[in-house]
Design an enzyme around this catalytic site. Structure first.
Site, PDB file in Angstrom:
ATOM      1  N   HIS A 158       0.814  -1.211   0.000  1.00  0.00           N
ATOM      2  CA  HIS A 158       0.000   0.000   0.000  1.00  0.00           C
ATOM      3  C   HIS A 158       0.851   1.265   0.000  1.00  0.00           C
ATOM      4  O   HIS A 158       0.330   2.375   0.096  1.00  0.00           O
ATOM      5  CB  HIS A 158      -0.917  -0.030   1.234  1.00  0.00           C
ATOM      6  CG  HIS A 158      -2.060   0.922   1.176  1.00  0.00           C
ATOM      7  ND1 HIS A 158      -2.244   1.933   2.094  1.00  0.00           N
ATOM      8  CD2 HIS A 158      -3.091   1.027   0.296  1.00  0.00           C
ATOM      9  CE1 HIS A 158      -3.322   2.610   1.792  1.00  0.00           C
ATOM     10  NE2 HIS A 158      -3.858   2.094   0.717  1.00  0.00           N
ATOM     11  N   LYS A 160       3.297   4.441  -1.109  1.00  0.00           N
ATOM     12  CA  LYS A 160       3.435   5.373  -2.226  1.00  0.00           C
ATOM     13  C   LYS A 160       4.775   6.079  -2.057  1.00  0.00           C
ATOM     14  O   LYS A 160       4.930   6.983  -1.230  1.00  0.00           O
ATOM     15  CB  LYS A 160       2.313   6.417  -2.260  1.00  0.00           C
ATOM     16  CG  LYS A 160       0.934   5.837  -2.596  1.00  0.00           C
ATOM     17  CD  LYS A 160       0.210   5.341  -1.393  1.00  0.00           C
ATOM     18  CE  LYS A 160      -1.189   4.857  -1.763  1.00  0.00           C
ATOM     19  NZ  LYS A 160      -1.856   4.199  -0.630  1.00  0.00           N
ATOM     20  N   LYS A 335      -4.231  10.617   4.680  1.00  0.00           N
ATOM     21  CA  LYS A 335      -3.879   9.911   5.913  1.00  0.00           C
ATOM     22  C   LYS A 335      -2.886  10.799   6.645  1.00  0.00           C
ATOM     23  O   LYS A 335      -1.673  10.579   6.647  1.00  0.00           O
ATOM     24  CB  LYS A 335      -3.243   8.554   5.617  1.00  0.00           C
ATOM     25  CG  LYS A 335      -4.088   7.653   4.679  1.00  0.00           C
ATOM     26  CD  LYS A 335      -3.621   7.746   3.269  1.00  0.00           C
ATOM     27  CE  LYS A 335      -4.197   6.675   2.360  1.00  0.00           C
ATOM     28  NZ  LYS A 335      -5.602   6.476   2.359  1.00  0.00           N
ATOM     29  N   ASP A 340      -0.674  19.694  18.160  1.00  0.00           N
ATOM     30  CA  ASP A 340      -0.115  20.937  18.721  1.00  0.00           C
ATOM     31  C   ASP A 340       0.544  21.818  17.668  1.00  0.00           C
ATOM     32  O   ASP A 340       1.357  22.689  18.003  1.00  0.00           O
ATOM     33  CB  ASP A 340       0.897  20.633  19.831  1.00  0.00           C
ATOM     34  CG  ASP A 340       0.260  19.972  21.044  1.00  0.00           C
ATOM     35  OD1 ASP A 340      -0.979  20.026  21.159  1.00  0.00           O
ATOM     36  OD2 ASP A 340       0.993  19.405  21.875  1.00  0.00           O
TER      37      ASP A 340
END
Length: 415
Positions: A158, A160, A335, A340
């Site tokens: 998966h 990239k 994703k 902060d």
């Protein structure tokens, strides 16, 4: 470090106004700008994460920014190109990248491409054969083979990753497909990519080489493994410290550690969100101690079952004070997270079962105020295009939706 303080009545009024418009309010910096990157890394990153210092990073939004930058790097390549992608689709974008890769190979650049057989199952075999004929070494990761069992089929690549000449690299959520092309030319899926120059480029290249060697036992790469010891140290290009994580559990642990350390805000954009118990507990605990926790999720996923399974978590999260925003403009595929305005991560890892248990993933994790602020501003911009889900509204959803959510929640580990 600045200490958190109570919110004044004016501040409360501002929060109410921001809430009513579905906007994430800005927060003052938690850290002084003079705090060293080393201290920030030690605070936000778990021990054992090797941080590569001296990187220059650029945040690229969507295919409209990522694709031109990636194609430019490919066209400028002098020595080699390494491309690893889940989807290499033979549409207009795939043709554009295929042509650029073939032209690079024809001018003497060593081009290796690894695509996932399941992610790219709709692509034409003749397209890949044509690239091989023009000198591109392009191969499929784990082609279909029922004889090897279901686990072989489930464990997919998966990642990239694009690395060019060991000088520039790209990683994030964008595949090679028109899904990420601008509206009018494609589906305009929302996503993030990080362009990197500096020592972390070699770390991403190592991930590519390890996967290629695991799959094909290529002599070239056995030799390359020995020669890596003689590579000169990559020159520093900037000030960002990056940890490149390819262990699924190390990425998950990095999320949990940063959430536990959060002092002001936790902002997460997740294409597919079916968290485990530890993630749910960490988010709820952060919210209860006064941290602003916001989730940017899909209103309409490209996997509808996941969409309903995700909503099975809504009531528990909303009841803890967590704000949920649903992306309205097509599909959210990012994703990405920022804590902060300092700690952040961009990569391929989804907060759901397949990423945690099966897939080969890679994420870049950093602790840098400037890059963190850019990521936070991008998140706030996205929230302006979202509909905020409230607890009262969610509790009024139809009975059939509740039933479907419960059924899919029971099978969440299989989705």
């Amino acid at each position: 470090m600045r200490e958190q303080s109570g919110v004044s009545s004016d501040g409360e009024a501002e929060l109410v106004r921001a809430h009513s418009h579905g906007v994430v309010p800005e927060h003052p910096p938690v850290w002084s700008p003079n705090v060293s990157g080393l201290l920030l890394s030690r605070y936000y990153l778990p021990r054992g994460h090797a941080v590569q210092r001296g990187n220059a990073c650029q945040l690229l939004r969507d295919g409209v920014e990522a694709y031109p930058a990636m194609l430019e790097a490919i066209r400028r390549a002098r020595r080699y190109i390494r491309l690893e992608t889940y989807m290499f689709i033979t549409d207009a974008v795939g043709e554009l990248f295929g042509q650029a890769l073939a032209e690079a190979a024809e001018r003497g650049v060593h081009v290796k491409v690894l695509y996932d057989a399941v992610g790219s199952w709709t692509s034409r075999r003749s397209f890949f054969e044509g690239l091989r004929a023009r000198g591109v070494d392009i191969r499929a990761f784990k082609p279909f083979s029922l004889a090897r069992g279901l686990r072989h089929l489930l464990r997919r690549d998966h990642r990239k990753i694009l690395v060019v000449d060991g000088e520039v690299a790209f990683t994030g959520g964008v595949n090679i497909s028109a899904h990420w092309a601008p509206e009018g030319q494609g589906s305009a899926w929302r996503d993030d990519v990080l362009r990197i120059e500096g020592p972390a480029v070699h770390e991403l290249e190592r991930r590519f080489l390890a996967t290629w060697r695991m799959m094909f036992q290529d002599r070239f790469h056995r030799l390359a493994r020995g020669l890596r010891h003689f590579k000169p140290r990559a020159p520093q290009r900037g000030q960002v410290g990056l940890a490149v994580l390819s262990s699924r559990r190390s990425i998950h642990r990095a999320y949990l550690h940063a959430i536990h350390r959060a002092r002001s805000s936790v902002l997460i954009a997740a294409a597919y969100f079916i968290p485990d118990r530890r993630m749910v507990a960490a988010l709820r605990e952060a919210s209860k101690r006064g941290v602003e926790v916001h989730l940017l999720l899909n209103a309409r996923s490209d996997h509808p079952f996941l969409e309903f399974a995700t909503r099975a978590f809504y009531e528990k999260l909303l009841a803890s004070g967590i704000r949920i925003f649903e992306w309205q403009r097509g599909v959210l595929h990012a994703k990405t997270a920022v804590v902060d305005g300092v700690w952040g991560t961009i990569g391929s890892f989804n907060l759901e079962r397949l990423s945690l248990a099966f897939n080969h993933e890679v994420n870049a994790v950093f602790a840098d105020p400037r890059l963190g602020r850019q990521l936070e501003e991008s998140f706030r911009t996205d929230c302006g295009n979202c509909r905020e889900v409230t607890l009262e509204e969610f509790r009024r959803r139809p009975l059939w939706q509740r039933a479907l959510e419960r059924v899919l929640y029971a099978f969440r580990k299989m989705l």
